[in-house]
Design an enzyme around this catalytic site. Structure first.
Site, PDB file in Angstrom:
ATOM      1  CB  CYS A  18      -0.891  -0.052   1.199  1.00  0.00           C
ATOM      2  SG  CYS A  18      -2.123   1.314   1.572  1.00  0.00           S
ATOM      3  N   PRO A  19       0.548   2.198  -0.797  1.00  0.00           N
ATOM      4  CG  PRO A  19       0.699   4.459  -1.667  1.00  0.00           C
ATOM      5  CD  PRO A  19       1.278   3.411  -0.794  1.00  0.00           C
TER       6      PRO A  19
END
Length: 84
Positions: A18-19
């Protein structure tokens, strides 16, 4: 998996956290046309909720399906996103 659609393109974001799965998915979707389906391969377990939330809050895309399989000794989360 109950896949009833044809994948237009595959995005491999395995090994990215992430992200990045969401960022790369958005970039890929921007290059696709209406009706196209993007298959996203990720190893980040958070990608299930992250891509689901992104699709729910983004006009012009739909999350069709998510699946989880073992591939080469690791869990791979596969997401199918259609451009509306």
């Amino acid at each position: 998996m109950t896949q009833e659609f044809t994948t237009t393109e595959t995005l491999d974001v395995r090994g990215q956290n992430c992200p990045m799965p969401v960022v790369k998915t958005k970039q890929s979707v921007d290059d696709l046309e209406s009706g196209d389906v993007l298959e996203v391969l990720a190893t980040d377990p958070g990608s299930e909720s992250d891509l689901g939330g992104w699709a729910d809050s983004t006009d012009g895309v739909a999350l069709l399906e998510q699946d989880q399989t073992e591939m080469d000794g690791e869990t791979v989360y596969t997401h199918y996103v259609r451009v509306e």
